[in-house]
Design an enzyme around this catalytic site. Structure first.
Site, mmCIF file in Angstrom:
data_model
loop_
_atom_site.group_PDB
_atom_site.id
_atom_site.type_symbol
_atom_site.label_atom_id
_atom_site.label_comp_id
_atom_site.label_asym_id
_atom_site.label_seq_id
_atom_site.Cartn_x
_atom_site.Cartn_y
_atom_site.Cartn_z
ATOM 1 N N TYR B 119 0.892 -1.167 0.105
ATOM 2 C CA TYR B 119 -0.084 -0.213 -0.163
ATOM 3 C C TYR B 119 0.852 1.113 0.158
ATOM 4 C CZ TYR B 119 -4.118 2.613 2.119
ATOM 5 O OH TYR B 119 -4.982 3.502 2.307
ATOM 6 N N HIS B 124 -2.096 7.669 -2.997
ATOM 7 C CA HIS B 124 -3.231 6.797 -3.184
ATOM 8 C C HIS B 124 -3.669 6.637 -1.495
ATOM 9 C CE1 HIS B 124 -5.990 3.432 -3.682
ATOM 10 N NE2 HIS B 124 -5.018 2.573 -2.574
ATOM 11 N N ARG B 133 -11.897 9.354 5.981
ATOM 12 C CA ARG B 133 -11.441 9.886 7.437
ATOM 13 C C ARG B 133 -11.156 11.385 7.073
ATOM 14 N NH1 ARG B 133 -8.253 5.077 7.002
ATOM 15 N NH2 ARG B 133 -6.509 6.283 6.320
ATOM 16 N N GLU B 192 -1.598 -1.405 -10.460
ATOM 17 C CA GLU B 192 -0.532 -1.812 -9.565
ATOM 18 C C GLU B 192 0.837 -2.390 -10.563
ATOM 19 O OE1 GLU B 192 -1.081 -3.994 -5.986
ATOM 20 O OE2 GLU B 192 -2.850 -3.246 -5.595
ATOM 21 N N ASP B 224 -5.082 -5.344 -9.399
ATOM 22 C CA ASP B 224 -5.788 -5.989 -8.250
ATOM 23 C C ASP B 224 -7.199 -5.479 -7.992
ATOM 24 O OD1 ASP B 224 -5.324 -7.633 -6.070
ATOM 25 O OD2 ASP B 224 -4.842 -5.914 -4.876
ATOM 26 N N GLN B 231 -15.706 -4.570 0.485
ATOM 27 C CA GLN B 231 -14.687 -4.415 1.444
ATOM 28 C C GLN B 231 -15.038 -3.567 2.572
ATOM 29 O OE1 GLN B 231 -11.080 -3.066 -0.307
ATOM 30 N NE2 GLN B 231 -10.214 -2.117 1.208
ATOM 31 N N LYS B 244 -11.406 -8.569 -2.048
ATOM 32 C CA LYS B 244 -10.141 -8.757 -3.013
ATOM 33 C C LYS B 244 -9.805 -10.093 -3.785
ATOM 34 C CE LYS B 244 -7.515 -5.960 -3.193
ATOM 35 N NZ LYS B 244 -7.361 -4.622 -3.885
ATOM 36 N N THR B 340 -2.031 0.468 -5.183
ATOM 37 C CA THR B 340 -2.346 1.394 -6.194
ATOM 38 C C THR B 340 -1.510 2.528 -6.563
ATOM 39 O OG1 THR B 340 -4.759 0.518 -5.722
ATOM 40 C CG2 THR B 340 -4.453 2.652 -6.913
#
Lengths: 406, 406
Positions: B119, B124, B133, B192, B224, B231, B244, B340
């Site tokens: 990640y 991203h 958030r 990715e 991906d 999710q 996923k 990503t």
């Protein structure tokens, strides 16, 4: 009986589990545990009693044997049971077919392509939620709707007996915003069981709860080690990673689902009602007694936990149906862990995190020491067996010693 | 040149990537992409020009070839480059050694034992954090200290070209506390890249940032896929699972790290300073242009994203050093996804989630339709290439069509 089986043996005539063993003069091969012995299936095959390609018994893992399908593997199990009980059978008078378990080395029973770990004990999830979040909202909103699970590392799953080193990693000291690096200070075991799949599916295919048990070859004990301090710092938002993938241990004998059939029991009531693809018929929990012992270096083992696989809120059929509902494909030899198996009583909690309640209630050991988590030199041993009407079917043990960090 | 190579081909004489192909009369085998052709390595081996056991070239995956080690695989690559450029070489006048890519079927290049997804794009992670958030605290506290990653499903990784069905699963409707079941409404791609390891380690062993590149055989493009609605409901607290594992696609040609060497560039400055085990020397990012196209059913493809692998905050050496710092073992053929890859510009975002900003800014397609996420019938195509001083080294594409849910 062709061979003596001690009373209370996990490996009674009702069990007949499969594994891979070797000795000084026998290369790794398929065997069946019986009492204190192993029946060498390659040696049995040389008697010309099997009607399948017995080359699968000479492989270093059982995947090809399992791929023959339950019609054949169940018949092998039934034939062996029959032969062992028949004084005039093909196995009679042939001590060279048997090896003492104490003289054999056990190996990984299967090649594991993918490993998934569920989180299906409501008591464990509630305990963790109570400790880390609001006790009134201990379970996440999704927990009673989804058999929550995540992918683990397959490469680092090893067989009982292989010692491991304490993992190192990043942790966040209290009241700091900068992580430090070093050996984990909160190494924990997780008492789990795992099932091993015995059939492949194609990408896009789903397995219903009705079909699921036909896809499950058998079960093992699983110690899914955790580094709690590493996990705390790393796991938001994408889940556990280095806190788990340094090692997981499994017991060497795969007990077939058929051997466990007499020990079926009903599971906990599921409320709220689950979505239709998770509904199931019949009794799909299993009454399997579980215990965990800790043996500090040069000290006798002490039992710290008594639990039972029957406590699982989500059963294996629901786990597999959920896992494949999106078309995710499964392969022979995949391992699916139950998640830590805790019961209601404090002595049935399946991890040190819960037993010592985040370090606030250290366990008193017989040698005078205390345990909040696992210390260097400790050996953690898990055992499991089912028993009913005088019939006992057990798993032996999964045992591993923790060495200091490298 | 022994064979014509179109200008601007991804598969220039500077590339020489490895893959597994078959044709009507050639069983799956190792090959090298060159221009619009494939050089059949089994046919080349029959010329008796290789000094290793060429049975590895006849396998259905490249794992055994890769296991020969870089000393051999790099020499094979160098020899082939030389022979292709030498009109008098062993390859001259032998058209039967070559197959048109348009007449070949590509297969998975390696057997993937374990798949890890990182990640590691700061843009991203910041975009996702901003959407879900607090924009002021978009990055989690651990993000700049840890190359955050998690385990994915290896079994459902397939090669470019294989159509997939839209996954079904549980989602939580807005303002409801009871999930519903059905096809995902928020199917997304993730742009990715992935690296494939070329050496094994033992349990307990760590790979330093200095050693890491020696453990990396090469790279592929990786789509991906994600089901954002599944999710959202499932991923707290243990991470993405069914959102996923229904499928991930990789490009069929593994471009070696050696072919990418001329395209090294410095990565973003890392501040705060990383822990010593994550420090590295030299330039370890790569300038690889990336693009994503969407081709709605019966409609021309439209490019929706232009990004670059050089944007990665954490480089591959850091990812591998982190992954193994706790002793987690790696195997030949493992796949490690970058996460990503987004850049700073809005048109460089590597997912529909970011491009259409959670559905608030739908993409306008040339056929008049709009896209918030991927629709049934859409084909998603990703491409990547590096270019410098007139030398081009590319990956071809990873392409897959989405069929309606089963």
């Amino acid at each position: 009986m062709i061979i003596n089986i001690p009373e209370n043996s996990d490996f009674s005539i009702h069990n007949i589990p499969f594994g891979i063993f070797s000795t000084a003069d026998r290369s790794p091969r398929a065997g069946v545990a019986i009492g204190e012995h192993i029946l060498d299936l390659v040696a049995v095959a040389e008697l010309d009693v099997f009607d399948f390609n017995t080359a699968v018994l000479e492989k270093e893992v059982l995947n090809d044997f399992i791929s023959l399908g339950k019609t054949i593997t169940n018949r092998v199990r039934k034939d062996i049971r029959h032969w062992l009980q028949d004084e005039d059978s093909v196995l009679a008078g042939k001590p060279e077919l048997f090896v003492l378990q104490s003289e054999a080395q056990m190996h990984m029973p299967v090649y594991i392509g993918d490993y998934t770990d569920f989180y299906s004990s409501i008591e464990h999830a509630t305990n963790v939620g109570t400790m880390f979040r609001d006790p009134a909202k201990a379970l996440m909103p999704n927990w009673k709707h989804i058999p929550v699970g995540y992918h683990g590392r397959a490469s680092s799953i090893v067989v009982s007996g292989e010692a491991i080193h304490r993992p190192k990693g990043q942790t966040l000291p209290k009241d700091s915003d900068a992580p430090v690096f070093g050996p984990s200070q909160r190494l924990d075991f997780e008492l789990e069981m795992g099932f091993i799949t015995g059939k492949n599916t194609s990408l896009g295919q789903s397995v219903s709860t009705d079909e699921a048990e036909d896809y499950i070859f058998g079960m093992v004990l699983l110690n899914d080690w955790s580094a709690r301090d590493i996990q705390k710092w790393e796991y938001v938002p994408l889940g556990p990673f280095l806190a788990k993938n340094f090692a997981s241990h499994i017991s060497p004998w795969i007990v077939t689902l058929e051997a466990l059939d007499p020990f079926r029991v009903s599971g906990p009531e599921q409320n709220p009602k689950v979505l239709p693809y998770l509904e199931f018929e019949g009794t799909k929990n299993y009454n399997i007694n579980l215990e965990v012992g800790i043996a500090p270096e040069n000290t006798e083992e002490q039992i710290v936990c008594n639990s039972n696989f029957k406590y699982m809120y989500w059963n294996m059929a629901q786990q597999l149906a959920h896992h494949t509902i999106n078309g995710c494909n499964i392969n022979i030899g995949d391992l699916y862990g139950s998640g830590t198996i805790s019961g209601k009583d404090e002595n049935s909690y399946g991890s040190m995190l819960e037993l010592a309640w985040m370090g606030t209630k250290p366990l008193k050991m017989n040698d005078g020491s205390e345990r909040k988590f696992i210390q260097d030199g400790d050996t953690v041993i898990m055992r499991g067996y089912a028993e009913k009407d005088g019939k006992r079917v057990g798993f032996g043990e999964v045992s591993a010693k923790v060495l200091p960090a490298k």
